[in-house]
Design a protein around this motif. Structure first.
Motif, PDB file in Angstrom:
ATOM      1  N   ILE A 273      50.433  31.710  72.230  1.00 29.38           N
ATOM      2  CA  ILE A 273      50.762  32.779  71.264  1.00 29.38           C
ATOM      3  C   ILE A 273      52.270  32.953  71.094  1.00 29.38           C
ATOM      4  O   ILE A 273      52.715  33.581  70.130  1.00 29.38           O
ATOM      5  CB  ILE A 273      50.114  34.134  71.646  1.00 29.38           C
ATOM      6  CG1 ILE A 273      50.606  34.630  73.005  1.00 29.38           C
ATOM      7  CG2 ILE A 273      48.591  34.021  71.598  1.00 29.38           C
ATOM      8  CD1 ILE A 273      50.163  36.038  73.337  1.00 29.38           C
ATOM      9  N   LEU A 274      53.050  32.393  72.022  1.00 27.18           N
ATOM     10  CA  LEU A 274      54.503  32.440  71.880  1.00 27.18           C
ATOM     11  C   LEU A 274      55.017  31.467  70.816  1.00 27.18           C
ATOM     12  O   LEU A 274      56.187  31.528  70.431  1.00 27.18           O
ATOM     13  CB  LEU A 274      55.184  32.128  73.220  1.00 27.18           C
ATOM     14  CG  LEU A 274      55.397  33.312  74.167  1.00 27.18           C
ATOM     15  CD1 LEU A 274      55.758  32.827  75.570  1.00 27.18           C
ATOM     16  CD2 LEU A 274      56.468  34.250  73.640  1.00 27.18           C
ATOM     17  N   ASN A 275      54.148  30.592  70.358  1.00 23.56           N
ATOM     18  CA  ASN A 275      54.495  29.716  69.239  1.00 23.56           C
ATOM     19  C   ASN A 275      54.902  30.572  68.043  1.00 23.56           C
ATOM     20  O   ASN A 275      54.271  31.598  67.760  1.00 23.56           O
ATOM     21  CB  ASN A 275      53.286  28.836  68.898  1.00 23.56           C
ATOM     22  CG  ASN A 275      53.439  28.083  67.605  1.00 23.56           C
ATOM     23  OD1 ASN A 275      53.116  28.612  66.541  1.00 23.56           O
ATOM     24  ND2 ASN A 275      53.930  26.859  67.672  1.00 23.56           N
ATOM     25  N   ALA A 276      55.955  30.182  67.327  1.00 24.91           N
ATOM     26  CA  ALA A 276      56.517  31.017  66.260  1.00 24.91           C
ATOM     27  C   ALA A 276      55.485  31.350  65.183  1.00 24.91           C
ATOM     28  O   ALA A 276      55.355  32.515  64.780  1.00 24.91           O
ATOM     29  CB  ALA A 276      57.720  30.331  65.636  1.00 24.91           C
ATOM     30  N   GLN A 277      54.750  30.351  64.696  1.00 25.75           N
ATOM     31  CA  GLN A 277      53.794  30.591  63.621  1.00 25.75           C
ATOM     32  C   GLN A 277      52.620  31.444  64.094  1.00 25.75           C
ATOM     33  O   GLN A 277      52.199  32.374  63.417  1.00 25.75           O
ATOM     34  CB  GLN A 277      53.275  29.269  63.049  1.00 25.75           C
ATOM     35  CG  GLN A 277      52.285  29.422  61.886  1.00 25.75           C
ATOM     36  CD  GLN A 277      52.875  30.199  60.719  1.00 25.75           C
ATOM     37  OE1 GLN A 277      53.952  29.864  60.223  1.00 25.75           O
ATOM     38  NE2 GLN A 277      52.201  31.253  60.286  1.00 25.75           N
ATOM     39  N   ARG A 278      52.119  31.119  65.269  1.00 27.98           N
ATOM     40  CA  ARG A 278      50.987  31.907  65.789  1.00 27.98           C
ATOM     41  C   ARG A 278      51.424  33.337  66.076  1.00 27.98           C
ATOM     42  O   ARG A 278      50.665  34.284  65.864  1.00 27.98           O
ATOM     43  CB  ARG A 278      50.431  31.254  67.051  1.00 27.98           C
ATOM     44  CG  ARG A 278      49.825  29.875  66.800  1.00 27.98           C
ATOM     45  CD  ARG A 278      49.103  29.355  68.033  1.00 27.98           C
ATOM     46  NE  ARG A 278      48.893  27.926  67.904  1.00 27.98           N
ATOM     47  CZ  ARG A 278      49.534  27.001  68.603  1.00 27.98           C
ATOM     48  NH1 ARG A 278      50.427  27.361  69.514  1.00 27.98           N
ATOM     49  NH2 ARG A 278      49.283  25.724  68.420  1.00 27.98           N
ATOM     50  N   GLY A 279      52.646  33.499  66.562  1.00 30.51           N
ATOM     51  CA  GLY A 279      53.162  34.845  66.799  1.00 30.51           C
ATOM     52  C   GLY A 279      53.202  35.658  65.526  1.00 30.51           C
ATOM     53  O   GLY A 279      52.794  36.825  65.503  1.00 30.51           O
ATOM     54  N   ALA A 280      53.663  35.046  64.438  1.00 30.21           N
ATOM     55  CA  ALA A 280      53.701  35.744  63.145  1.00 30.21           C
ATOM     56  C   ALA A 280      52.307  36.181  62.726  1.00 30.21           C
ATOM     57  O   ALA A 280      52.111  37.303  62.246  1.00 30.21           O
ATOM     58  CB  ALA A 280      54.324  34.836  62.085  1.00 30.21           C
ATOM     59  N   GLU A 281      51.318  35.318  62.929  1.00 38.96           N
ATOM     60  CA  GLU A 281      49.931  35.656  62.576  1.00 38.96           C
ATOM     61  C   GLU A 281      49.428  36.822  63.428  1.00 38.96           C
ATOM     62  O   GLU A 281      48.736  37.718  62.918  1.00 38.96           O
ATOM     63  CB  GLU A 281      49.041  34.426  62.777  1.00 38.96           C
ATOM     64  CG  GLU A 281      49.337  33.284  61.817  1.00 38.96           C
ATOM     65  CD  GLU A 281      48.615  31.996  62.190  1.00 38.96           C
ATOM     66  OE1 GLU A 281      47.655  32.071  63.003  1.00 38.96           O
ATOM     67  OE2 GLU A 281      48.998  30.931  61.683  1.00 38.96           O
ATOM     68  N   CYS A 282      49.789  36.807  64.704  1.00 37.81           N
ATOM     69  CA  CYS A 282      49.363  37.899  65.601  1.00 37.81           C
ATOM     70  C   CYS A 282      49.970  39.229  65.183  1.00 37.81           C
ATOM     71  O   CYS A 282      49.279  40.255  65.132  1.00 37.81           O
ATOM     72  CB  CYS A 282      49.758  37.581  67.037  1.00 37.81           C
ATOM     73  SG  CYS A 282      48.763  36.299  67.839  1.00 37.81           S
ATOM     74  N   PHE A 283      51.260  39.236  64.868  1.00 35.82           N
ATOM     75  CA  PHE A 283      51.925  40.496  64.539  1.00 35.82           C
ATOM     76  C   PHE A 283      51.474  41.037  63.183  1.00 35.82           C
ATOM     77  O   PHE A 283      51.384  42.252  62.994  1.00 35.82           O
ATOM     78  CB  PHE A 283      53.443  40.330  64.608  1.00 35.82           C
ATOM     79  CG  PHE A 283      53.930  39.972  65.978  1.00 35.82           C
ATOM     80  CD1 PHE A 283      53.548  40.722  67.078  1.00 35.82           C
ATOM     81  CD2 PHE A 283      54.724  38.855  66.188  1.00 35.82           C
ATOM     82  CE1 PHE A 283      53.949  40.387  68.362  1.00 35.82           C
ATOM     83  CE2 PHE A 283      55.138  38.510  67.461  1.00 35.82           C
ATOM     84  CZ  PHE A 283      54.755  39.277  68.550  1.00 35.82           C
ATOM     85  N   GLU A 284      51.181  40.152  62.242  1.00 32.85           N
ATOM     86  CA  GLU A 284      50.638  40.607  60.961  1.00 32.85           C
ATOM     87  C   GLU A 284      49.282  41.270  61.174  1.00 32.85           C
ATOM     88  O   GLU A 284      48.947  42.247  60.508  1.00 32.85           O
ATOM     89  CB  GLU A 284      50.510  39.428  60.007  1.00 32.85           C
ATOM     90  CG  GLU A 284      51.839  38.927  59.465  1.00 32.85           C
ATOM     91  CD  GLU A 284      51.712  37.689  58.593  1.00 32.85           C
ATOM     92  OE1 GLU A 284      52.743  37.141  58.195  1.00 32.85           O
ATOM     93  OE2 GLU A 284      50.568  37.275  58.312  1.00 32.85           O
ATOM     94  N   TYR A 285      48.518  40.728  62.102  1.00 30.32           N
ATOM     95  CA  TYR A 285      47.199  41.297  62.412  1.00 30.32           C
ATOM     96  C   TYR A 285      47.333  42.619  63.158  1.00 30.32           C
ATOM     97  O   TYR A 285      46.645  43.601  62.852  1.00 30.32           O
ATOM     98  CB  TYR A 285      46.413  40.298  63.259  1.00 30.32           C
ATOM     99  CG  TYR A 285      45.084  40.799  63.753  1.00 30.32           C
ATOM    100  CD1 TYR A 285      43.947  40.772  62.944  1.00 30.32           C
ATOM    101  CD2 TYR A 285      44.946  41.306  65.049  1.00 30.32           C
ATOM    102  CE1 TYR A 285      42.721  41.236  63.406  1.00 30.32           C
ATOM    103  CE2 TYR A 285      43.728  41.767  65.521  1.00 30.32           C
ATOM    104  CZ  TYR A 285      42.617  41.738  64.690  1.00 30.32           C
ATOM    105  OH  TYR A 285      41.410  42.207  65.150  1.00 30.32           O
ATOM    106  N   LEU A 286      48.253  42.650  64.139  1.00 28.69           N
ATOM    107  CA  LEU A 286      48.446  43.845  64.965  1.00 28.69           C
ATOM    108  C   LEU A 286      49.080  44.996  64.203  1.00 28.69           C
ATOM    109  O   LEU A 286      48.727  46.151  64.391  1.00 28.69           O
ATOM    110  CB  LEU A 286      49.362  43.507  66.146  1.00 28.69           C
ATOM    111  CG  LEU A 286      48.774  43.057  67.459  1.00 28.69           C
ATOM    112  CD1 LEU A 286      49.891  42.758  68.436  1.00 28.69           C
ATOM    113  CD2 LEU A 286      47.825  44.097  68.035  1.00 28.69           C
ATOM    114  N   GLY A 287      50.074  44.676  63.371  1.00 29.93           N
ATOM    115  CA  GLY A 287      50.822  45.722  62.677  1.00 29.93           C
ATOM    116  C   GLY A 287      51.913  46.345  63.528  1.00 29.93           C
ATOM    117  O   GLY A 287      52.464  47.386  63.167  1.00 29.93           O
ATOM    118  N   TYR A 288      52.245  45.716  64.669  1.00 31.33           N
ATOM    119  CA  TYR A 288      53.338  46.182  65.505  1.00 31.33           C
ATOM    120  C   TYR A 288      54.581  45.325  65.265  1.00 31.33           C
ATOM    121  O   TYR A 288      54.502  44.230  64.713  1.00 31.33           O
ATOM    122  CB  TYR A 288      52.952  46.122  66.991  1.00 31.33           C
ATOM    123  CG  TYR A 288      52.110  47.282  67.433  1.00 31.33           C
ATOM    124  CD1 TYR A 288      52.700  48.497  67.766  1.00 31.33           C
ATOM    125  CD2 TYR A 288      50.720  47.181  67.524  1.00 31.33           C
ATOM    126  CE1 TYR A 288      51.926  49.583  68.180  1.00 31.33           C
ATOM    127  CE2 TYR A 288      49.942  48.262  67.934  1.00 31.33           C
ATOM    128  CZ  TYR A 288      50.556  49.453  68.259  1.00 31.33           C
ATOM    129  OH  TYR A 288      49.795  50.530  68.652  1.00 31.33           O
TER     130      TYR A 288
END
Length: 345
Positions: A273-288
């Motif tokens: 999840i520290l991967n740049a692209q996957r991180g962006a997907e996670c934060f868009e989902y989280l909203g944090y």
């Protein structure tokens, strides 16, 4: 004896066929912290099966981790202050940096914090502040800070999150004091002023508070970053206020319990999840707020203003930290009395 060996051999074969022998990763955190695509992608890429379990409060998590003697779970994601306690109580193991090649993607703003000053134990996963959001079509005043929430025009129309340190703390901020004061008299004095807010409170809840603002049930709210993101995405006309008195700031982070059954799987997931692209997907989902600087440029335009810290924002932030048991007890009593006065037993 021979019969038992045969039965055992057949059982092992069945376990292999049904996939039960796969390496497992038990994640313990709040509900809905990752997009399903991320979880499925990790399983497909690594062959590691994820078991996802969730808790309702940080305190519940810590109690269960104690009961498990730092075992049972492979990866836990929780709030900063509770992580400090877990580390102090030796329930957390140090990270193996040789297995975290993507650790360099973390934004330095979120490193070296009070709960992990040497960045030995944790990987930040999202950060947030409490902000005021209001509907200018339904509120008669311009809200610029906490003080405005006491305005008589807001009677029975304000919603607040259920974090007592945040809500009690905003009164301390009104007086120019720290969220983390241990001055009992000061905390009690702030409690008297908080009690006067009770007539304006319509809702106290942590989950989906933004839905009540969008539906018109409330016209103003003190909310978490993820709720603000969802509200503004749904209704761009809502006004977001970073209170002039100061802002409470918090970081969620992942850590590996000291006796985790599968620490290698935990490291693999953190690096994934520290991967740049996957991180962006996670934060868009989280909203944090994004905690990976490498992910910031990859966040979609419509999310960017909500998920990256405004320039110069740090000066107004204070992290809510652990305080003395006596101060904590005073806060709890104030909160109980305030909830009752607001009609929330």
């Amino acid at each position: 004896m021979k019969k038992n060996i045969t039965i055992a051999f057949v059982f092992v074969i069945i376990m292999i066929i049904c996939g039960c022998s796969k390496e497992k990763l038990t994640i313990y955190t709040w509900d809905e912290m990752f997009p399903q695509e991320i979880l499925r992608g990790f399983e497909k890429e690594t062959g590691i099966r994820i078991i996802y379990t969730n808790f309702d409060t940080n305190e519940t998590m810590l109690a269960r981790l104690h009961a498990a003697k730092g075992g049972d779970y492979d990866l836990i994601i929780a709030d900063d202050y509770i992580i400090e306690l877990a580390v102090t109580e030796k329930l957390v193991q140090k990270l193996d940096m040789s297995k975290l090649s993507n650790f360099r993607n973390i934004n330095p703003v979120y490193q070296g914090q009070f709960y992990d000053p040497a960045d030995e134990y944790t990987v930040p996963y999202g950060a947030g502040v409490q902000t005021i959001v209001y509907d200018p079509r339904r509120v008669k005043i311009k809200i610029t800070g906490y003080e405005d929430l006491w305005d008589e025009s807001l009677v029975n129309s304000v919603g607040i999150i259920g974090n007592f340190r945040v809500i009690n703390g905003m009164v301390l901020k009104l007086f120019g004091e720290s969220y983390n004061t241990n001055d009992i008299d000061l905390i009690r004095f702030a409690g008297i002023f908080l009690h006067e807010l009770a007539p304006n409170i319509r809702l106290i809840r942590d989950d989906r508070l933004e839905e009540e603002l969008l539906s018109g049930e409330i016209s103003a709210a003190v909310m978490y970053t993820s709720q603000v993101t969802m509200a503004k995405m749904e209704d761009p006309e809502l006004e977001v206020v970073f209170p002039k008195e100061g802002i409470g700031f918090g970081i969620m982070a992942g850590f590996i319990p000291v006796n985790a059954p599968n620490p290698n799987a935990a490291h693999a997931f953190l690096n994934y999840i520290l991967n740049a692209q996957r991180g962006a997907e996670c934060f868009e989902y989280l909203g944090y707020y994004s905690t990976y600087s490498a992910s910031d440029p990859l966040i979609a335009v419509e999310f960017k203003e909500f998920l990256t810290l405004p320039e110069g924002f740090n000066a107004d932030m204070e992290m809510i930290q652990n305080i003395s048991p006596q101060a904590e007890e005073a806060h709890n009593l104030i909160w109980t009395q305030f909830r009752a006065a607001a009609g929330h037993q």
